[in-house]
Design a protein around this motif. Structure first.
Motif, PDB file in Angstrom:
ATOM      1  N   LYS A 151       0.810  -0.818   0.557  1.00  0.00           N
ATOM      2  CA  LYS A 151      -0.202   0.234  -0.127  1.00  0.00           C
ATOM      3  C   LYS A 151       0.785   1.253   0.135  1.00  0.00           C
ATOM      4  CE  LYS A 151      -3.770  -2.255   2.357  1.00  0.00           C
ATOM      5  NZ  LYS A 151      -5.056  -2.165   3.725  1.00  0.00           N
ATOM      6  N   PRO A 152      -0.067   2.189  -0.685  1.00  0.00           N
ATOM      7  CA  PRO A 152       0.673   3.440  -0.956  1.00  0.00           C
ATOM      8  C   PRO A 152       1.379   3.735   1.016  1.00  0.00           C
ATOM      9  CG  PRO A 152      -1.044   4.216  -1.808  1.00  0.00           C
ATOM     10  CD  PRO A 152      -1.055   2.447  -1.581  1.00  0.00           C
ATOM     11  N   VAL A 153       2.209   4.878   1.020  1.00  0.00           N
ATOM     12  CA  VAL A 153       2.445   5.440   2.719  1.00  0.00           C
ATOM     13  C   VAL A 153       2.590   6.665   2.526  1.00  0.00           C
ATOM     14  CG1 VAL A 153       3.893   5.048   5.033  1.00  0.00           C
ATOM     15  CG2 VAL A 153       3.506   2.967   2.758  1.00  0.00           C
ATOM     16  N   PRO A 154       1.830   7.576   3.762  1.00  0.00           N
ATOM     17  CA  PRO A 154       2.168   9.078   3.109  1.00  0.00           C
ATOM     18  C   PRO A 154       3.460   9.331   4.287  1.00  0.00           C
ATOM     19  CG  PRO A 154       0.205   8.233   5.247  1.00  0.00           C
ATOM     20  CD  PRO A 154       0.630   7.355   4.443  1.00  0.00           C
ATOM     21  N   THR A 155       3.759  10.215   4.076  1.00  0.00           N
ATOM     22  CA  THR A 155       4.968  11.335   4.699  1.00  0.00           C
ATOM     23  C   THR A 155       5.395  12.488   4.530  1.00  0.00           C
ATOM     24  OG1 THR A 155       7.126  10.385   5.114  1.00  0.00           O
ATOM     25  CG2 THR A 155       7.379   9.965   2.753  1.00  0.00           C
ATOM     26  N   ALA A 156       6.494  12.603   4.804  1.00  0.00           N
ATOM     27  CA  ALA A 156       7.500  14.093   4.354  1.00  0.00           C
ATOM     28  C   ALA A 156       8.283  14.067   2.844  1.00  0.00           C
ATOM     29  CB  ALA A 156       7.599  15.079   5.904  1.00  0.00           C
ATOM     30  N   SER A 157       8.317  15.136   2.358  1.00  0.00           N
ATOM     31  CA  SER A 157       9.880  15.232   1.348  1.00  0.00           C
ATOM     32  C   SER A 157       9.504  16.701   1.708  1.00  0.00           C
ATOM     33  CB  SER A 157       9.069  14.774   0.345  1.00  0.00           C
ATOM     34  OG  SER A 157       8.090  16.083  -0.007  1.00  0.00           O
ATOM     35  N   VAL A 158      11.261  16.823   1.262  1.00  0.00           N
ATOM     36  CA  VAL A 158      11.862  17.964   1.345  1.00  0.00           C
ATOM     37  C   VAL A 158      12.968  18.247   0.297  1.00  0.00           C
ATOM     38  CG1 VAL A 158      13.701  17.056   2.472  1.00  0.00           C
ATOM     39  CG2 VAL A 158      13.125  19.554   3.029  1.00  0.00           C
ATOM     40  N   MET A 159      12.947  19.054  -0.840  1.00  0.00           N
ATOM     41  CA  MET A 159      13.377  19.454  -1.977  1.00  0.00           C
ATOM     42  C   MET A 159      15.537  19.078  -1.760  1.00  0.00           C
ATOM     43  SD  MET A 159      13.375  19.424  -5.810  1.00  0.00           S
ATOM     44  CE  MET A 159      11.973  19.519  -5.554  1.00  0.00           C
ATOM     45  N   ASN A 160      15.705  18.298  -2.598  1.00  0.00           N
ATOM     46  CA  ASN A 160      17.364  18.356  -2.855  1.00  0.00           C
ATOM     47  C   ASN A 160      17.954  19.013  -3.092  1.00  0.00           C
ATOM     48  OD1 ASN A 160      18.402  16.452  -1.076  1.00  0.00           O
ATOM     49  ND2 ASN A 160      16.516  14.892  -1.786  1.00  0.00           N
ATOM     50  N   TYR A 161      18.587  19.787  -3.326  1.00  0.00           N
ATOM     51  CA  TYR A 161      19.159  21.379  -3.678  1.00  0.00           C
ATOM     52  C   TYR A 161      20.571  21.411  -4.240  1.00  0.00           C
ATOM     53  CZ  TYR A 161      15.239  23.989  -2.759  1.00  0.00           C
ATOM     54  OH  TYR A 161      14.363  24.408  -2.728  1.00  0.00           O
ATOM     55  N   LEU A 162      21.297  21.725  -5.596  1.00  0.00           N
ATOM     56  CA  LEU A 162      23.050  21.122  -5.997  1.00  0.00           C
ATOM     57  C   LEU A 162      23.522  22.564  -5.977  1.00  0.00           C
ATOM     58  CD1 LEU A 162      24.939  19.231  -7.092  1.00  0.00           C
ATOM     59  CD2 LEU A 162      24.494  20.134  -8.839  1.00  0.00           C
ATOM     60  N   VAL A 163      24.331  22.767  -5.124  1.00  0.00           N
ATOM     61  CA  VAL A 163      24.640  23.918  -4.085  1.00  0.00           C
ATOM     62  C   VAL A 163      26.777  23.828  -4.532  1.00  0.00           C
ATOM     63  CG1 VAL A 163      24.724  25.420  -2.698  1.00  0.00           C
ATOM     64  CG2 VAL A 163      23.580  23.881  -2.517  1.00  0.00           C
ATOM     65  N   THR A 164      26.369  25.405  -4.812  1.00  0.00           N
ATOM     66  CA  THR A 164      28.080  26.115  -4.938  1.00  0.00           C
ATOM     67  C   THR A 164      28.331  27.044  -4.478  1.00  0.00           C
ATOM     68  OG1 THR A 164      29.125  26.557  -6.626  1.00  0.00           O
ATOM     69  CG2 THR A 164      27.255  27.253  -6.991  1.00  0.00           C
ATOM     70  N   SER A 165      29.155  28.124  -4.501  1.00  0.00           N
ATOM     71  CA  SER A 165      29.843  29.474  -4.044  1.00  0.00           C
ATOM     72  C   SER A 165      30.486  30.258  -4.459  1.00  0.00           C
ATOM     73  CB  SER A 165      30.741  28.241  -3.247  1.00  0.00           C
ATOM     74  OG  SER A 165      32.201  28.478  -3.065  1.00  0.00           O
ATOM     75  N   THR A 166      30.451  30.885  -3.962  1.00  0.00           N
ATOM     76  CA  THR A 166      30.857  32.171  -4.550  1.00  0.00           C
ATOM     77  C   THR A 166      32.245  32.561  -4.783  1.00  0.00           C
ATOM     78  OG1 THR A 166      31.665  33.298  -2.402  1.00  0.00           O
ATOM     79  CG2 THR A 166      29.129  34.054  -3.488  1.00  0.00           C
ATOM     80  N   ALA A 167      32.993  31.244  -4.305  1.00  0.00           N
ATOM     81  CA  ALA A 167      34.267  31.197  -4.817  1.00  0.00           C
ATOM     82  C   ALA A 167      34.526  30.855  -6.765  1.00  0.00           C
ATOM     83  CB  ALA A 167      35.018  30.118  -3.694  1.00  0.00           C
ATOM     84  N   VAL A 168      33.509  29.814  -7.021  1.00  0.00           N
ATOM     85  CA  VAL A 168      33.122  29.377  -8.681  1.00  0.00           C
ATOM     86  C   VAL A 168      33.087  30.591  -8.983  1.00  0.00           C
ATOM     87  CG1 VAL A 168      32.001  27.634  -9.483  1.00  0.00           C
ATOM     88  CG2 VAL A 168      32.538  27.014  -7.578  1.00  0.00           C
ATOM     89  N   SER A 169      33.426  30.419 -10.182  1.00  0.00           N
ATOM     90  CA  SER A 169      33.520  31.069 -10.957  1.00  0.00           C
ATOM     91  C   SER A 169      31.894  31.430 -11.378  1.00  0.00           C
ATOM     92  CB  SER A 169      34.553  31.226 -12.200  1.00  0.00           C
ATOM     93  OG  SER A 169      34.268  30.457 -12.877  1.00  0.00           O
ATOM     94  N   ASP A 170      31.894  32.282 -12.593  1.00  0.00           N
ATOM     95  CA  ASP A 170      30.643  32.670 -13.213  1.00  0.00           C
ATOM     96  C   ASP A 170      30.433  31.468 -14.183  1.00  0.00           C
ATOM     97  OD1 ASP A 170      29.109  34.380 -11.087  1.00  0.00           O
ATOM     98  OD2 ASP A 170      29.632  36.305 -12.670  1.00  0.00           O
ATOM     99  N   GLU A 171      31.342  31.268 -15.325  1.00  0.00           N
ATOM    100  CA  GLU A 171      31.807  31.046 -16.251  1.00  0.00           C
ATOM    101  C   GLU A 171      31.719  29.321 -15.745  1.00  0.00           C
ATOM    102  OE1 GLU A 171      31.825  29.292 -20.704  1.00  0.00           O
ATOM    103  OE2 GLU A 171      31.058  30.785 -19.297  1.00  0.00           O
ATOM    104  N   LEU A 172      31.988  28.700 -14.817  1.00  0.00           N
ATOM    105  CA  LEU A 172      32.154  27.447 -14.139  1.00  0.00           C
ATOM    106  C   LEU A 172      30.689  27.035 -13.844  1.00  0.00           C
ATOM    107  CD1 LEU A 172      33.426  24.868 -13.956  1.00  0.00           C
ATOM    108  CD2 LEU A 172      34.488  25.825 -11.266  1.00  0.00           C
ATOM    109  N   ALA A 173      30.488  27.641 -12.797  1.00  0.00           N
ATOM    110  CA  ALA A 173      29.237  27.866 -12.649  1.00  0.00           C
ATOM    111  C   ALA A 173      27.638  27.487 -13.707  1.00  0.00           C
ATOM    112  CB  ALA A 173      28.222  28.361 -11.561  1.00  0.00           C
ATOM    113  N   TYR A 174      27.662  28.363 -14.966  1.00  0.00           N
ATOM    114  CA  TYR A 174      27.330  28.294 -16.164  1.00  0.00           C
ATOM    115  C   TYR A 174      27.252  26.830 -16.132  1.00  0.00           C
ATOM    116  CZ  TYR A 174      25.391  29.095 -20.728  1.00  0.00           C
ATOM    117  OH  TYR A 174      24.623  29.135 -22.628  1.00  0.00           O
TER     118      TYR A 174
END
Length: 318
Positions: free
Chosen positions: A244-267
């Protein structure tokens, strides 16, 4: 491309050899992809993303196993990783500098590449334990993921919303998913709470090799949790013995970087990620839920300017 475990910094040689023919240029720009435990979802998806990133000109890519979201975010802040997986609630706590969640200060260097897929709170118990509800966990042994991981943070939040605490348990284990699976199969542990994508290897292995029960998280508890949690359903037959289906909670995952990474590389990382969604879907069931249309879902942390450029090109942001 190199695969590395964080705990003892050992390279996983067998996997490294698979990509030995690929050679980075002398002035390679490092991309350390921070994942999670090897039995979770972050790791196989991280390997697939790293294979895509290996095609970025001038990139030298590493894949590292870690203790999960909290460690990943702290390492991004410190500059010892360039891109990482993180749960939405841990991301929010890190951005705010929530000491109770394990962050000594605000992680102000964090920037988001994009939203990926939802994690589902999956509480699995041995059938012999008699656990059928959250209340039944009282006096039982429970694994809650690695210490200070996003899963442990979520376990504490769920217990608080349910009017319980870890003190009501017989024993709390802060161990990786794979170890909790082993202990449950050996009847040394009653239950495990895992925050992961559907079809996670650790629970699949457990349910394939023992009789288990998935424990629901009622909508009343999810409402008390509040954002970024949402009510969700684990569909029937996700795991063996789950009719049977089971009710639960969910939360989104993100792919994260930082300001140390250049704009071009992040793009380039953002473009590479969403150009390869079909490949990611093959890597793991959770990859089916990674879609460009939901990439800019509301996040507690700003998008990286490089990612923002890509989404503007695609018309997702004006």
């Amino acid at each position: 491309m190199t695969y590395r475990t964080t705990g003892n910094r050992r390279c996983i040689a067998a996997l490294a050899v698979m990509f030995a023919l690929w050679a980075a240029p002398a002035r390679a720009e490092p991309i350390a992809v921070l994942t999670g435990g090897s039995s979770g979802v972050y790791y196989p998806l991280g390997v697939s993303i790293a294979m895509v990133y290996a095609d970025i000109p001038g990139a030298k890519v590493l894949v590292e196993t870690t203790d999960g979201s909290v460690e990943n975010l702290m390492r991004l802040q410190q500059g010892t990783g360039q891109v990482a997986f993180a749960l939405g609630d841990a991301l929010m706590s890190g951005w705010r500098g929530d000491a109770e969640a394990g962050f000594a200060g605000k992680l102000d260097r964090l920037r988001v590449i994009g939203a990926l897929y939802p994690n589902y709170i999956q509480i699995v118990a041995t059938k012999a334990s008699g656990i059928r509800s959250l209340a039944d966990l009282k006096g039982k042994s429970l694994a809650v993921g690695a210490e200070k991981s996003g899963t442990e943070l979520e376990a504490r939040a769920i217990f608080k919303a349910a009017g319980m605490s870890f003190k009501s348990l017989k024993r709390v284990e802060t161990i990786p998913f794979a170890e909790s699976t082993k202990q449950m199969i050996e009847n040394k542990l009653d239950a495990s709470l895992q925050s992961a994508g559907l079809g996670v290897t650790s629970i699949k292995e457990l349910t394939d090799n023992s009789d288990t029960v998935l424990v629901p998280v009622p909508s009343s508890v999810v409402r008390k949790l509040g954002a970024p949690f949402r009510s969700a359903i684990i569909p029937a037959d996700t795991y063996r013995g789950q009719a049977k289906p089971v009710p639960t909670a969910s939360v989104m995952n993100y792919l994260v970087t930082s300001t140390a990474v250049s704009d071009e590389l992040a793009y380039q990382m953002t473009k590479g990620l969403f150009d390869a969604v079909d490949e990611l879907a093959v890597a793991h069931r959770a990859g089916h839920e990674i879609k460009l249309a939901t990439a800019v879902s509301r996040s507690p942390v700003p998008l990286h300017p490089g990612a923002l450029r890509y989404y503007r090109e695609k018309g997702l942001i004006k």
